[in-house]
Motif scaffolding. Structure first.
Motif, PDB file in Angstrom:
ATOM      1  N   TYR A 177       1.333  -1.189  -0.457  1.00 45.37           N
ATOM      2  CA  TYR A 177      -0.073  -0.038   0.272  1.00 45.37           C
ATOM      3  C   TYR A 177       0.905   1.254   0.158  1.00 45.37           C
ATOM      4  CZ  TYR A 177      -3.486   4.032   1.528  1.00 45.37           C
ATOM      5  OH  TYR A 177      -4.387   4.967   1.406  1.00 45.37           O
ATOM      6  N   SER A 178       2.101   1.558   0.704  1.00 47.37           N
ATOM      7  CA  SER A 178       2.325   2.008   1.612  1.00 47.37           C
ATOM      8  C   SER A 178       3.129   3.237  -0.641  1.00 47.37           C
ATOM      9  CB  SER A 178       4.216   1.990   1.778  1.00 47.37           C
ATOM     10  OG  SER A 178       3.446   1.810   2.628  1.00 47.37           O
ATOM     11  N   LEU A 179       3.809   1.511  -1.143  1.00 47.32           N
ATOM     12  CA  LEU A 179       4.876   1.615  -2.537  1.00 47.32           C
ATOM     13  C   LEU A 179       4.252   2.148  -3.468  1.00 47.32           C
ATOM     14  CD1 LEU A 179       6.640  -1.565  -2.922  1.00 47.32           C
ATOM     15  CD2 LEU A 179       7.590   0.928  -2.174  1.00 47.32           C
ATOM     16  N   VAL A 180       2.509   1.720  -3.602  1.00 47.68           N
ATOM     17  CA  VAL A 180       1.201   2.228  -4.507  1.00 47.68           C
ATOM     18  C   VAL A 180       1.061   4.110  -4.035  1.00 47.68           C
ATOM     19  CG1 VAL A 180       1.108  -0.555  -5.659  1.00 47.68           C
ATOM     20  CG2 VAL A 180      -0.912   0.836  -3.898  1.00 47.68           C
ATOM     21  N   THR A 181       1.509   4.256  -2.976  1.00 45.31           N
ATOM     22  CA  THR A 181       0.121   5.203  -2.968  1.00 45.31           C
ATOM     23  C   THR A 181       1.113   6.467  -3.313  1.00 45.31           C
ATOM     24  OG1 THR A 181       0.853   4.819  -0.498  1.00 45.31           O
ATOM     25  CG2 THR A 181      -1.879   4.540  -1.274  1.00 45.31           C
ATOM     26  N   ARG A 182       3.086   5.939  -2.938  1.00 44.44           N
ATOM     27  CA  ARG A 182       3.467   6.884  -2.572  1.00 44.44           C
ATOM     28  C   ARG A 182       4.304   7.172  -4.363  1.00 44.44           C
ATOM     29  NH1 ARG A 182      10.051   5.908  -0.939  1.00 44.44           N
ATOM     30  NH2 ARG A 182      10.601   8.075  -1.075  1.00 44.44           N
ATOM     31  N   TYR A 183       3.714   6.277  -5.143  1.00 49.56           N
ATOM     32  CA  TYR A 183       4.090   6.436  -6.660  1.00 49.56           C
ATOM     33  C   TYR A 183       2.934   5.854  -7.338  1.00 49.56           C
ATOM     34  CZ  TYR A 183       8.762   5.136  -5.541  1.00 49.56           C
ATOM     35  OH  TYR A 183      10.175   5.220  -5.104  1.00 49.56           O
ATOM     36  N   ASN A 184       2.075   6.913  -7.064  1.00 51.84           N
ATOM     37  CA  ASN A 184       0.611   6.509  -7.714  1.00 51.84           C
ATOM     38  C   ASN A 184       0.190   6.483  -8.404  1.00 51.84           C
ATOM     39  OD1 ASN A 184      -1.664   8.299  -7.775  1.00 51.84           O
ATOM     40  ND2 ASN A 184      -0.824   9.466  -9.260  1.00 51.84           N
ATOM     41  N   ILE A 185       0.213   5.014  -8.207  1.00 48.78           N
ATOM     42  CA  ILE A 185      -0.148   4.100  -9.005  1.00 48.78           C
ATOM     43  C   ILE A 185      -1.520   2.762  -8.835  1.00 48.78           C
ATOM     44  CG2 ILE A 185       0.860   1.017  -9.819  1.00 48.78           C
ATOM     45  CD1 ILE A 185       3.477   2.439  -9.116  1.00 48.78           C
ATOM     46  N   SER A 186      -2.486   2.713  -9.354  1.00 47.03           N
ATOM     47  CA  SER A 186      -3.621   2.431  -8.692  1.00 47.03           C
ATOM     48  C   SER A 186      -3.198   0.656  -9.024  1.00 47.03           C
ATOM     49  CB  SER A 186      -4.716   2.648  -9.982  1.00 47.03           C
ATOM     50  OG  SER A 186      -4.489   1.884 -11.102  1.00 47.03           O
ATOM     51  N   VAL A 187      -4.004   0.193  -7.830  1.00 45.17           N
ATOM     52  CA  VAL A 187      -4.007  -1.111  -8.092  1.00 45.17           C
ATOM     53  C   VAL A 187      -4.554  -1.920  -9.018  1.00 45.17           C
ATOM     54  CG1 VAL A 187      -4.741  -3.400  -6.493  1.00 45.17           C
ATOM     55  CG2 VAL A 187      -4.427  -1.204  -4.967  1.00 45.17           C
ATOM     56  N   ASP A 188      -5.036  -1.891  -9.645  1.00 45.13           N
ATOM     57  CA  ASP A 188      -5.131  -2.495 -10.913  1.00 45.13           C
ATOM     58  C   ASP A 188      -4.338  -2.650 -12.097  1.00 45.13           C
ATOM     59  OD1 ASP A 188      -8.220  -2.407 -10.325  1.00 45.13           O
ATOM     60  OD2 ASP A 188      -8.910  -1.120 -11.459  1.00 45.13           O
ATOM     61  N   GLN A 189      -3.816  -0.622 -12.361  1.00 45.85           N
ATOM     62  CA  GLN A 189      -2.187  -0.933 -12.932  1.00 45.85           C
ATOM     63  C   GLN A 189      -1.282  -2.645 -12.495  1.00 45.85           C
ATOM     64  OE1 GLN A 189      -1.122   3.318 -12.526  1.00 45.85           O
ATOM     65  NE2 GLN A 189      -0.523   3.378 -14.614  1.00 45.85           N
ATOM     66  N   PHE A 190      -1.418  -1.833 -11.092  1.00 45.90           N
ATOM     67  CA  PHE A 190      -0.049  -3.780 -10.552  1.00 45.90           C
ATOM     68  C   PHE A 190      -0.779  -5.124 -10.673  1.00 45.90           C
ATOM     69  CE2 PHE A 190       1.649  -6.054  -7.295  1.00 45.90           C
ATOM     70  CZ  PHE A 190       2.796  -5.715  -7.263  1.00 45.90           C
ATOM     71  N   PHE A 191      -2.043  -5.407 -10.330  1.00 49.64           N
ATOM     72  CA  PHE A 191      -2.126  -5.830 -11.107  1.00 49.64           C
ATOM     73  C   PHE A 191      -2.629  -6.893 -12.156  1.00 49.64           C
ATOM     74  CE2 PHE A 191      -2.746  -6.376  -5.849  1.00 49.64           C
ATOM     75  CZ  PHE A 191      -2.073  -7.088  -6.173  1.00 49.64           C
ATOM     76  N   PHE A 192      -2.692  -5.596 -13.198  1.00 51.69           N
ATOM     77  CA  PHE A 192      -3.007  -5.943 -14.597  1.00 51.69           C
ATOM     78  C   PHE A 192      -2.180  -5.341 -15.407  1.00 51.69           C
ATOM     79  CE2 PHE A 192      -6.632  -7.091 -12.043  1.00 51.69           C
ATOM     80  CZ  PHE A 192      -7.026  -7.866 -12.614  1.00 51.69           C
ATOM     81  N   PRO A 193      -0.287  -5.912 -15.123  1.00 47.51           N
ATOM     82  CA  PRO A 193       0.158  -4.676 -15.999  1.00 47.51           C
ATOM     83  C   PRO A 193      -0.179  -4.794 -18.045  1.00 47.51           C
ATOM     84  CG  PRO A 193       0.495  -6.367 -15.505  1.00 47.51           C
ATOM     85  CD  PRO A 193      -0.296  -6.582 -14.822  1.00 47.51           C
ATOM     86  N   ASN A 194      -0.769  -5.858 -18.331  1.00 48.29           N
ATOM     87  CA  ASN A 194      -0.384  -6.046 -19.554  1.00 48.29           C
ATOM     88  C   ASN A 194      -1.981  -4.778 -20.464  1.00 48.29           C
ATOM     89  OD1 ASN A 194       1.249  -7.300 -19.835  1.00 48.29           O
ATOM     90  ND2 ASN A 194       0.014  -9.329 -18.942  1.00 48.29           N
ATOM     91  N   ARG A 195      -2.912  -4.160 -19.767  1.00 53.72           N
ATOM     92  CA  ARG A 195      -3.765  -3.460 -20.160  1.00 53.72           C
ATOM     93  C   ARG A 195      -3.110  -2.498 -21.422  1.00 53.72           C
ATOM     94  NH1 ARG A 195      -8.094  -2.988 -15.521  1.00 53.72           N
ATOM     95  NH2 ARG A 195      -8.997  -5.198 -15.498  1.00 53.72           N
ATOM     96  N   ASP A 196      -3.775  -1.937 -22.417  1.00 51.69           N
ATOM     97  CA  ASP A 196      -3.393  -1.552 -22.968  1.00 51.69           C
ATOM     98  C   ASP A 196      -2.896  -0.148 -22.646  1.00 51.69           C
ATOM     99  OD1 ASP A 196      -3.977  -2.810 -25.381  1.00 51.69           O
ATOM    100  OD2 ASP A 196      -5.861  -1.915 -25.524  1.00 51.69           O
ATOM    101  N   THR A 197      -2.932   0.785 -21.391  1.00 49.67           N
ATOM    102  CA  THR A 197      -2.344   2.020 -21.306  1.00 49.67           C
ATOM    103  C   THR A 197      -0.676   2.018 -20.680  1.00 49.67           C
ATOM    104  OG1 THR A 197      -2.869   1.044 -18.395  1.00 49.67           O
ATOM    105  CG2 THR A 197      -4.686   1.707 -19.671  1.00 49.67           C
TER     106      THR A 197
END
Length: 54
Positions: free
Chosen positions: A14-34
């Motif tokens: 949680y600390s890492l994703v909030t510090r780097y402003n990354i959504s949890v979806d982005q982390f768990f689903f990195p292969n999305r087209d974004t």
């Protein structure tokens, strides 16, 4: 962030994703087209380095 081979805690995750402003979806689903943000690429590098040290 040495962890002696253990998985990072949810609190650290949680600390890492909030510090780097990354959504949890982005982390768990990195292969999305974004496109990955600079912060996401930095977090990926940090997490890869943790895995290498194990």
């Amino acid at each position: 962030m040495e962890n002696k081979g253990q998985q990072p805690s949810l609190q650290i995750f949680y600390s890492l994703v909030t510090r780097y402003n990354i959504s949890v979806d982005q982390f768990f689903f990195p292969n999305r087209d974004t496109e990955k943000s600079t912060q996401r690429r930095q977090l990926d590098t940090l997490l890869d380095n943790i895995a290498i040290r194990d």
